[in-house]
Design an enzyme around this catalytic site. Structure first.
Site, PDB file in Angstrom:
ATOM      1  N   MET A   1      27.974  -7.376  22.745  1.00  0.00           N
ATOM      2  CA  MET A   1      27.997  -6.269  23.715  1.00  0.00           C
ATOM      3  C   MET A   1      27.309  -4.764  23.401  1.00  0.00           C
ATOM      4  SD  MET A   1      31.144  -7.024  26.300  1.00  0.00           S
ATOM      5  CE  MET A   1      32.273  -6.347  25.464  1.00  0.00           C
ATOM      6  N   GLY A   2      26.639  -5.057  22.148  1.00  0.00           N
ATOM      7  CA  GLY A   2      26.020  -3.672  21.797  1.00  0.00           C
ATOM      8  C   GLY A   2      26.900  -2.779  21.051  1.00  0.00           C
TER       9      GLY A   2
ATOM     10  N   HIS B   1      28.969  -6.109  13.389  1.00  0.00           N
ATOM     11  CA  HIS B   1      27.900  -7.052  14.052  1.00  0.00           C
ATOM     12  C   HIS B   1      27.031  -7.693  13.183  1.00  0.00           C
ATOM     13  CE1 HIS B   1      29.284  -4.473  17.551  1.00  0.00           C
ATOM     14  NE2 HIS B   1      29.610  -5.731  18.001  1.00  0.00           N
TER      15      HIS B   1
ATOM     16  N   GLY C   1      32.883 -13.150  15.456  1.00  0.00           N
ATOM     17  CA  GLY C   1      33.942 -12.397  14.397  1.00  0.00           C
ATOM     18  C   GLY C   1      35.203 -12.769  14.520  1.00  0.00           C
TER      19      GLY C   1
ATOM     20  N   LYS D   1      37.674 -10.851  14.117  1.00  0.00           N
ATOM     21  CA  LYS D   1      38.610  -9.824  14.699  1.00  0.00           C
ATOM     22  C   LYS D   1      38.803 -10.290  16.108  1.00  0.00           C
ATOM     23  CE  LYS D   1      37.891  -5.179  16.530  1.00  0.00           C
ATOM     24  NZ  LYS D   1      37.714  -5.664  17.915  1.00  0.00           N
TER      25      LYS D   1
ATOM     26  N   GLN E   1      39.390 -15.205  21.123  1.00  0.00           N
ATOM     27  CA  GLN E   1      37.878 -15.483  21.673  1.00  0.00           C
ATOM     28  C   GLN E   1      37.241 -16.475  21.145  1.00  0.00           C
ATOM     29  OE1 GLN E   1      35.076 -12.313  23.396  1.00  0.00           O
ATOM     30  NE2 GLN E   1      34.274 -12.499  21.247  1.00  0.00           N
TER      31      GLN E   1
ATOM     32  N   MET F   1      36.305  -2.567  12.238  1.00  0.00           N
ATOM     33  CA  MET F   1      35.224  -1.973  13.132  1.00  0.00           C
ATOM     34  C   MET F   1      35.157  -2.565  14.502  1.00  0.00           C
ATOM     35  SD  MET F   1      32.127  -1.660  10.212  1.00  0.00           S
ATOM     36  CE  MET F   1      32.346  -0.929   8.695  1.00  0.00           C
TER      37      MET F   1
ATOM     38  N   SER G   1      33.368  -1.188  18.386  1.00  0.00           N
ATOM     39  CA  SER G   1      32.338  -0.316  19.414  1.00  0.00           C
ATOM     40  C   SER G   1      33.454   0.632  19.920  1.00  0.00           C
ATOM     41  CB  SER G   1      31.727  -1.160  20.398  1.00  0.00           C
ATOM     42  OG  SER G   1      31.219  -2.455  19.857  1.00  0.00           O
TER      43      SER G   1
HETATM   44  P1  AMP Z   1      31.478  -7.361  20.790  1.00  0.00           P
HETATM   45  O1  AMP Z   1      30.006  -6.525  20.814  1.00  0.00           O
HETATM   46  O2  AMP Z   1      32.532  -6.433  20.728  1.00  0.00           O
HETATM   47  O3  AMP Z   1      31.359  -8.570  22.100  1.00  0.00           O
HETATM   48  O4  AMP Z   1      31.302  -8.240  19.604  1.00  0.00           O
HETATM   49  C1  AMP Z   1      30.243  -9.183  19.383  1.00  0.00           C
HETATM   50  C2  AMP Z   1      30.907 -10.003  18.315  1.00  0.00           C
HETATM   51  O5  AMP Z   1      30.945  -9.193  17.140  1.00  0.00           O
HETATM   52  C3  AMP Z   1      31.972 -10.724  18.395  1.00  0.00           C
HETATM   53  O6  AMP Z   1      31.841 -12.319  17.742  1.00  0.00           O
HETATM   54  C4  AMP Z   1      33.059 -10.017  17.611  1.00  0.00           C
HETATM   55  O7  AMP Z   1      34.066 -10.806  17.372  1.00  0.00           O
HETATM   56  C5  AMP Z   1      32.130  -9.538  16.515  1.00  0.00           C
HETATM   57  N1  AMP Z   1      32.735  -8.387  15.758  1.00  0.00           N
HETATM   58  C6  AMP Z   1      33.067  -7.421  16.325  1.00  0.00           C
HETATM   59  N2  AMP Z   1      33.479  -6.406  15.604  1.00  0.00           N
HETATM   60  C7  AMP Z   1      33.791  -7.183  14.280  1.00  0.00           C
HETATM   61  C8  AMP Z   1      34.004  -6.670  13.110  1.00  0.00           C
HETATM   62  N3  AMP Z   1      34.647  -5.649  12.737  1.00  0.00           N
HETATM   63  N4  AMP Z   1      33.740  -7.432  12.009  1.00  0.00           N
HETATM   64  C9  AMP Z   1      33.191  -8.813  12.347  1.00  0.00           C
HETATM   65  N5  AMP Z   1      32.772  -9.061  13.589  1.00  0.00           N
HETATM   66  C10 AMP Z   1      32.951  -8.231  14.465  1.00  0.00           C
END
Ligand code: AMP
Length: 281
Positions: free
Chosen positions: A30-31, A37, A148, A150, A154, A187, A189
């Site tokens: 989601m940027g 990421h 991730g 994290k 999901q 980490m 967003s």
């Molecule tokens: P998001 O943009 O938050 O939807 O995350 C996009 C992808 O990045 C998802 O698969 C998250 O689980 C992964 N992600 C977010 N934060 C982290 C992190 N700190 N370490 C590893 N992967 C992450």
């Protein structure tokens, strides 16, 4: 790096690459990109001939409209980071491209995983995740998908989705370790919305998870969860849950077991909701 705003030309582009037997890795996001990421992009680069990243802030997975409106948008630096990380293709659709007029959301039969932990506190969230991920997987048709740990729940939901789509033999899922700040803060967003002081306090989440890991098996589960709750509250958190669960099913544990256990925390500070987890054994 090629940027596509439309699904159809992206699909054609990738189909042509696949005809050349090139392997495609996919990282949906989601940027507001950070090193977490980018670690997914790096993992994708290691296994594939080309890596596709998508950036789309998916409205249907936000049960809280304020949270959606406040979601950070940093597209120019995001593009730069992806380029530097060696991402080959960025899919940057608008809402109409993902949900065209007349789009009828379907219901995904996810079972209990949909209603526990995040599902309980964010009703409809995982249906929204499935809507966007199914669309993205149809467009990109990757060989490998990177997510991730994290967002542990999901990962399990998307695993179920891929099975529901009948694509478990076509798309290999890769769950990548959580990237953390030096003080342990996962980490995210959403960390951008924290003040310096709140960000410092936010490290309590990972410290509390480390406390649970250290003391798991030594103290009764209820006492562990109570101590964790106190640690978080003393540092200004409003808690949704502190859970200890089976890492395969995410069912809450009633008693200690020797393997496959995970601790999960969701808590807010300064109105920013954060989640994190840690495998205990
Ligand atoms: P998001 O943009 O938050 O939807 O995350 C996009 C992808 O990045 C998802 O698969 C998250 O689980 C992964 N992600 C977010 N934060 C982290 C992190 N700190 N370490 C590893 N992967 C992450």
């Amino acid at each position: 790096m090629i940027i596509f705003k439309k699904a159809a030309p992206l699909s054609l582009h990738l189909q042509a690459r696949k005809k050349q037997s090139l392997k495609v890795g996919f990282v949906p996001t989601m940027g507001a990109l950070h090193a977490g990421h980018l670690s997914l992009i790096h993992a994708g680069k290691a296994d594939n001939d080309l890596v596709v990243c998508s950036i789309f802030v998916n409205p249907t997975q936000f049960n809280n409209h304020e949270d959606f409106k406040k979601y950070p948008n940093t597209i120019a630096p995001d593009i730069e980071k992806l380029y530097e990380a060696g991402c080959c293709v960025l899919f940057l659709p608008n809402e109409k491209e993902i949900y065209p007029a007349g789009y009828q959301p379907k219901h995904y039969d996810l079972g209990e995983i949909e209603t526990i932990w995040e599902g309980h506190y964010r009703p409809g969230h995982f249906q929204g995740v499935c809507q966007v991920v199914e669309k993205l997987l149809d467009v990109v048709a990757p060989d490998n998908l990177y997510m991730g740990k994290k967002d542990y729940q999901q990962c399990m939901v998307v695993q179920k989705l891929v099975t529901l789509m009948g694509k478990e033999n076509e798309i290999a899922l890769h769950f990548v370790d959580t990237k953390r700040e030096a003080d342990g803060l996962a980490m995210s967003s959403r960390n951008m919305r924290l003040s310096a002081e709140q960000k410092k306090a936010a490290a309590t989440i990972s410290k509390t998870l480390a406390y649970l890991k250290l003391n798991y098996g030594r103290l009764p589960l209820n006492e562990l969860k109570e101590k964790a709750t106190v640690q978080l509250e003393e540092n200004g958190f409003i808690i949704d849950y502190v859970g200890i669960a089976d890492s395969k099913t995410l069912k809450a544990l009633q008693e200690h077991k020797q393997q496959d256990t995970i601790a999960l925390i969701a808590a807010s500070i300064g109105g920013v909701r954060l989640i994190d987890n840690m495998i205990l054994n």
